[in-house]
Design a protein around this motif. Structure first.
Motif, PDB file in Angstrom:
ATOM      1  N   UNK A  14      10.062   5.848  43.285  1.00 48.85           N
ATOM      2  CA  UNK A  14      10.389   4.033  43.612  1.00 48.85           C
ATOM      3  C   UNK A  14      10.063   3.628  42.903  1.00 48.85           C
ATOM      4  N   UNK A  15       9.751   3.099  41.087  1.00 51.92           N
ATOM      5  CA  UNK A  15       8.233   1.849  41.083  1.00 51.92           C
ATOM      6  C   UNK A  15       9.005   0.419  40.515  1.00 51.92           C
ATOM      7  N   UNK A  16       8.871  -0.037  41.648  1.00 48.07           N
ATOM      8  CA  UNK A  16       8.856  -1.391  41.224  1.00 48.07           C
ATOM      9  C   UNK A  16       7.993  -2.725  41.784  1.00 48.07           C
ATOM     10  N   UNK A  17       7.674  -3.490  41.068  1.00 49.97           N
ATOM     11  CA  UNK A  17       6.622  -4.550  41.872  1.00 49.97           C
ATOM     12  C   UNK A  17       5.200  -3.978  41.936  1.00 49.97           C
ATOM     13  N   UNK A  18       4.868  -3.186  43.212  1.00 52.82           N
ATOM     14  CA  UNK A  18       3.651  -2.799  42.823  1.00 52.82           C
ATOM     15  C   UNK A  18       3.678  -1.357  44.125  1.00 52.82           C
ATOM     16  N   UNK A  19       2.512  -0.325  44.042  1.00 53.49           N
ATOM     17  CA  UNK A  19       2.934   0.465  45.038  1.00 53.49           C
ATOM     18  C   UNK A  19       3.640   0.201  46.712  1.00 53.49           C
ATOM     19  N   UNK A  20       2.522  -0.799  47.388  1.00 50.15           N
ATOM     20  CA  UNK A  20       3.391  -1.175  48.759  1.00 50.15           C
ATOM     21  C   UNK A  20       4.877  -1.866  48.567  1.00 50.15           C
ATOM     22  N   UNK A  21       5.033  -2.087  47.784  1.00 51.68           N
ATOM     23  CA  UNK A  21       6.194  -2.423  47.970  1.00 51.68           C
ATOM     24  C   UNK A  21       7.523  -1.038  47.495  1.00 51.68           C
ATOM     25  N   UNK A  22       7.031  -0.555  46.389  1.00 48.74           N
ATOM     26  CA  UNK A  22       7.630   0.488  45.996  1.00 48.74           C
ATOM     27  C   UNK A  22       7.736   1.825  47.910  1.00 48.74           C
TER      28      UNK A  22
END
Length: 366
Positions: A292-300
């Protein structure tokens, strides 16, 4: 964490490219985020592909999933252009955006197929709705503010559009709240037994251990006793959907279920139990991992419910730990095989879409 060997290969069944500052079709996304967001193929390669490759894991391919564009056609064309320029050759399939309730839905589906007959596999229209969108305080997704918080799963117009997906041999990525699985999703999709459906993000049980932090904002929430009411609804919905053999599920965005799970071993253990329960309900042949990668690890990982999340390697190691004791065949399905099957990553364009005119062209080409 386990010392189990890394998987032979990985398919990432769900990720997003975003560039709100330099595209004309991401105005809703920019408005929802409140700022510009950028995550392009080079970022994805740096954050996901390269770290996994350095471990010796073969990155087989990925599926680009819509990111609430104003136009699904423009979004697919944008990714196609980047692929043609050699920036994301690993993207082997698209799940495009299309509002299945619109009057010209069949025309739009045909245009999407024509735009990318070799990669278009399915449609997603985000449906998480338990009432009006209230600034992220409930399980209603900001995407549903595009249509006033209407539960599309109960809409006759949505049902009509769903039938067209089956006609064109397109799958549907189902992102909704657990209560919707119980109340309407299973009944709706039981009518389309030849159309594949994939439940996104593990069915989205929400914050089953509560918030990441206590109200003081500084103390990590120590609770490790799940909200059984939330889980009862989730289990009922997931079991109802699993009874339909055409329904699959993605193991992804797990920080939505347990924000900040990466902070403590106790929270990791609760999450492990939920993931393994999901695999037990559906079977490994119908489950697939996704970054689900987008923006960064926390948001994803947590969709803004936590400020921490795993990087790509940490997530891979976590999946390996989750799958301890599974057979090698099951692990191969979870990391790659199920996604290959569901998104038909090894089929030709002529095998993909069943409308008459395209089938005639395929027959002629053969």
């Amino acid at each position: 964490m386990s010392s189990t060997p890394f998987p032979r290969e990985v398919v990432d069944s769900h990720h997003h490219f975003i560039d709100t500052a330099n595209t004309t079709f991401q105005s809703f996304l920019r408005s929802a985020a409140g700022c510009d967001i950028t995550h392009l193929p080079e970022d994805y390669t740096r954050d996901v592909i390269d770290p996994l490759s350095k471990l010796g894991v073969r990155f087989n391919s990925s599926v680009h999933v819509e990111a609430m564009p104003d136009s699904g056609i423009q979004e697919v064309a944008w990714v196609e252009d980047m692929a043609a320029a050699g920036r994301c050759n690993y993207v082997r399939a698209y799940v495009a955006s299309c509002d299945l309730t619109q009057d010209n839905v069949e025309e739009e589906l045909q245009n999407l197929i024509q735009l990318s007959p070799s990669k278009l596999r399915g449609i997603r229209w985000i449906l998480d709705c338990v009432g009006k969108y209230e600034g992220g305080t409930t399980a209603t997704h900001v995407a549903t503010s595009r249509h006033d918080g209407i539960d599309y799963l109960k809409s006759d117009r949505f049902k009509r559009g769903t039938a067209l997906l089956e006609k064109h041999n397109l799958s549907f990525d189902l992102q909704c709240a657990p209560i919707q699985l119980v109340e309407s999703a299973a009944a709706l999709f039981s009518n389309y037994p030849t159309m594949k459906v994939c439940i996104d993000h593990m069915g989205k049980p929400r914050m089953v251990l509560g918030n990441d932090f206590l109200e003081d904002g500084a103390t990590i929430n120590p609770n490790v006793i799940p909200n059984e009411q939330e889980l009862r609804i989730w289990r009922k919905g997931m079991k109802s959907m699993a009874a339909l053999p055409n329904v699959y599920v993605k193991l992804s965005m797990m920080g939505y279920a347990i924000p900040g799970w990466i902070r403590t071993n106790e929270r990791r253990a609760v999450l492990k139990s939920l993931v393994r329960e999901t695999v037990a309900i559906f079977g490994a042949n119908r489950c697939m991992v996704a970054w689900n990668w987008h923006v960064n690890g926390a948001v994803s990982d947590a969709d803004n419910l936590s400020k921490v999340g795993p990087d790509a390697v940490e997530l891979l190691n976590t999946f390996i730990w989750f799958f301890e004791g599974y057979s090698e065949a099951d692990k191969e399905r979870l990391f790659a095989g199920t996604a290959k099957e569901f998104y038909r990553l090894e089929e030709s364009a002529c095998q993909l879409h069943r409308n008459d005119s395209q089938q005639k062209r395929c027959n002629w080409m053969q």
